[in-house]
Every structure is written in structure tokens, then in C-alpha cells.
Scaffold this active site. Structure first.
Site, PDB file in Angstrom:
ATOM      1  N   HIS A   1      -6.309  -7.168   3.212  1.00  0.00           N
ATOM      2  CA  HIS A   1      -5.420  -6.569   4.206  1.00  0.00           C
ATOM      3  C   HIS A   1      -4.379  -7.618   4.574  1.00  0.00           C
ATOM      4  O   HIS A   1      -4.420  -8.747   4.086  1.00  0.00           O
ATOM      5  CB  HIS A   1      -6.200  -6.222   5.476  1.00  0.00           C
ATOM      6  CG  HIS A   1      -7.254  -5.173   5.306  1.00  0.00           C
ATOM      7  ND1 HIS A   1      -6.973  -3.824   5.217  1.00  0.00           N
ATOM      8  CD2 HIS A   1      -8.605  -5.267   5.238  1.00  0.00           C
ATOM      9  CE1 HIS A   1      -8.097  -3.147   5.109  1.00  0.00           C
ATOM     10  NE2 HIS A   1      -9.111  -3.995   5.114  1.00  0.00           N
TER      11      HIS A   1
ATOM     12  N   CYS B   1      -8.799  -1.898   0.113  1.00  0.00           N
ATOM     13  CA  CYS B   1     -10.106  -1.706   0.731  1.00  0.00           C
ATOM     14  C   CYS B   1     -10.608  -0.259   0.618  1.00  0.00           C
ATOM     15  O   CYS B   1     -10.971   0.158  -0.479  1.00  0.00           O
ATOM     16  CB  CYS B   1     -10.079  -2.215   2.166  1.00  0.00           C
ATOM     17  SG  CYS B   1     -11.707  -2.710   2.754  1.00  0.00           S
TER      18      CYS B   1
END
Ligand code: GLN
Length: 260
Positions: A197, A96
Site C-alpha cells: 500500500h 492486497c
């Protein structure tokens, strides 16, 4: 079992800035998977404000909020330790915010577009619509030889791949890069970028082993049945929630028709 005369150095980069949703755990997963195979590991947590060593074998960068992301990017630009390490053959997993920072440009908290480290050919801009938040399911690019991957996404930036970046995979559920081509993440040499994640390596041990083998060579298989159970549970959950959503939607239409 691969022969090495030194410990594998796994560097978790700025876990104090880039550590949302358990991303710091990715380094731990890599370390444990080496230790379970009898290999020596040095796990280094390189906190912000101190130089990141350029002598690592594998680097992990996690997600972070815009301001923390910019601070990490500014520090990493000084002396470019990651670039040096990559030139020396190190592998990188970037999640990310970490993924965005490795690219050419990313949006900063102040609305500015900032230069990234330029280690991978991606460009990230601020998305205009609803923030992608939720489960992400990905079919990896066939050349990687990985099973379907699962993770959790939460980002405002949307990423476009340039010609020198290959996608990590194709989005089955969720948004991923959000650049309009259905791609998720990027792979360039030994650099793996993703919006997943989780931590992504706890949820997808095959991806952890792909990164490890790119550095230490072939590894013996481990018993990943517990992680596999979690993976199936996540896949079923996404499948179930889609069915539930659709049936609720159909029910609404039906009731409207009935009442109309
Ligand atoms: N700040 C970045 C964005 O919103 C990254 C977010 C994250 O790492 N979860 O796109």
C-alpha cells in the site's frame, strides 16, 4: 512521445470497497504522470453497484477488509469485465485484497475459501500466525529494471505463486506474499499484483512508469526527486528501526548478563 488518438482510460475499480491506505491514489498518480507528459487521460472511478467498464487501458484495484473484498469479487465475477479488458491488452495494478481477488482462491470473512477471478496463478489462504503489518521493502525481479520498492503491508491472507506467475520481487524487509519463498507480489503479462500500500505508485514512480509504458509505449523521464527523497527516507527508516531493534535486543542481553 507516443502518438495516440484517444485518451488513456484509467479505471479505479470500486474505490468505495477497495481503497484502504490511499490505494485510490494509484489511479491519480497514473493520470498525472500521463498529463505531465502531454497525454490525454480519462480517469474513471467505477463505484460498486455499477458495471465496471471493460474498455479501460489500465485498471487499479486496492486493498480492503474481508467483507468488502468479497463484495467486490462477487461483482467483478459478473460478466468478468476485468478478464475482458486483460484479453484486450489492458494493464492492471492490484494491491492486497485486489491482488488476492485476481488469483484462483482467497479466504473470505466467513472462513470460506472463495474462487477468485483466476486472472493470475496465485492462491491465497488465511495465515495462522501474527498478521503482517508494517513497512515492506522489496528488491524487484531483475527483468523489471526497477529500483528497490517500498510500501506498507497489512494483511491476514498469505499468497503462494503458481508456475504461471513470476514474483514482483524479493522481500528485503517485511513479509510480502508470506508463502515461504521470500517473494513479494506477482507479475503476469501486464498484470502487477503486490501487497504494498502507500499508495504504492506515489512511493514508487518507476513502477507507475513501467505500467504506463506497457500500455502507451516509451515515455520521457520526469523529475521524481521529491518521490526519491521519500523513498530514501522510508528505506532509512526501515534500516534504522532494524538497527534500533537489534541494539535494544543486544542491550537487553548485555544487561541480563551483567545482572546475572
Ligand atoms: N482482507 C485481506 C487480508 O486481510 C486484504 C487486506 C488488505 O487489503 N489490506 O488479507
Amino acid at each position: 512521445m507516443p502518438e495516440r488518438d484517444s485518451a488513456v482510460r484509467v479505471v479505479v475499480v470500486h474505490p468505495d470497497l477497495l481503497g484502504t491506505y490511499g490505494d485510490g491514489g494509484n489511479g491519480l498518480i497514473l493520470a498525472r504522470r500521463l498529463q505531465w507528459r502531454g497525454l490525454a487521460v480519462e480517469l474513471i472511478e467505477a463505484m460498486s453497484g455499477t458495471p465496471v467498464p471493460a474498455s479501460g487501458d489500465i485498471y487499479c484495484l486496492g486493498g480492503g477488509e474481508d467483507a468488502a473484498q468479497h463484495r467486490a469479487a462477487a461483482e467483478l465475477a459478473e460478466g468478468n469485465p476485468l478478464g475482458q479488458a486483460v484479453d484486450n491488452g489492458a494493464a492492471v495494478l492490484a494491491v492486497c485484497a485486489g491482488f488476492q481477488v485476481l488469483g484462483r482462491r482467497y479466504p473470505s470473512a466467513d472462513g470460506q475459501v472463495r474462487d477468485g477471478l483466476g486472472l493470475i496463478d496465485i492462491d491465497t489462504r488465511k495465515g495462522g500466525g501474527r498478521r503482517p503489518v508494517g513497512e515492506l521493502v522489496v528488491t524487484p525481479s531483475p527483468a523489471l529494471g526497477l529500483p528497490q520498492l517500498t510500501g506498507y503491508e497489512n494483511h491476514g491472507g498469505l499468497t503462494t505463486l503458481g508456475p504461471d506467475a513470476q514474483p514482483l520481487g524479493r522481500v528485503d524487509a517485511g513479509v510480502g506474499n508470506g508463502g515461504g519463498d521470500g517473494s513479494e507480489g506477482a507479475v503476469v503479462g501486464r498484470i502487477f499484483g503486490t501487497y504494498m500500500h502507500g499508495p504504492v505508485l506515489a512511493r514508487n514512480p518507476a513502477l507507475a512508469d513501467l505500467i504506463l509504458t506497457s500500455v502507451v509505449g516509451e515515455l520521457e523521464a520526469l523529475d521524481d526527486s521529491e518521490a526519491e527523497l521519500l523513498r530514501r527516507e522510508r528505506l532509512e527508516k526501515v534500516g534504522t528501526s532494524r538497527v534500533t531493534d537489534r541494539s535494544r535486543w543486544t542491550a537487553r542481553l548485555t544487561s541480563r548478563r551483567v545482572s546475572g
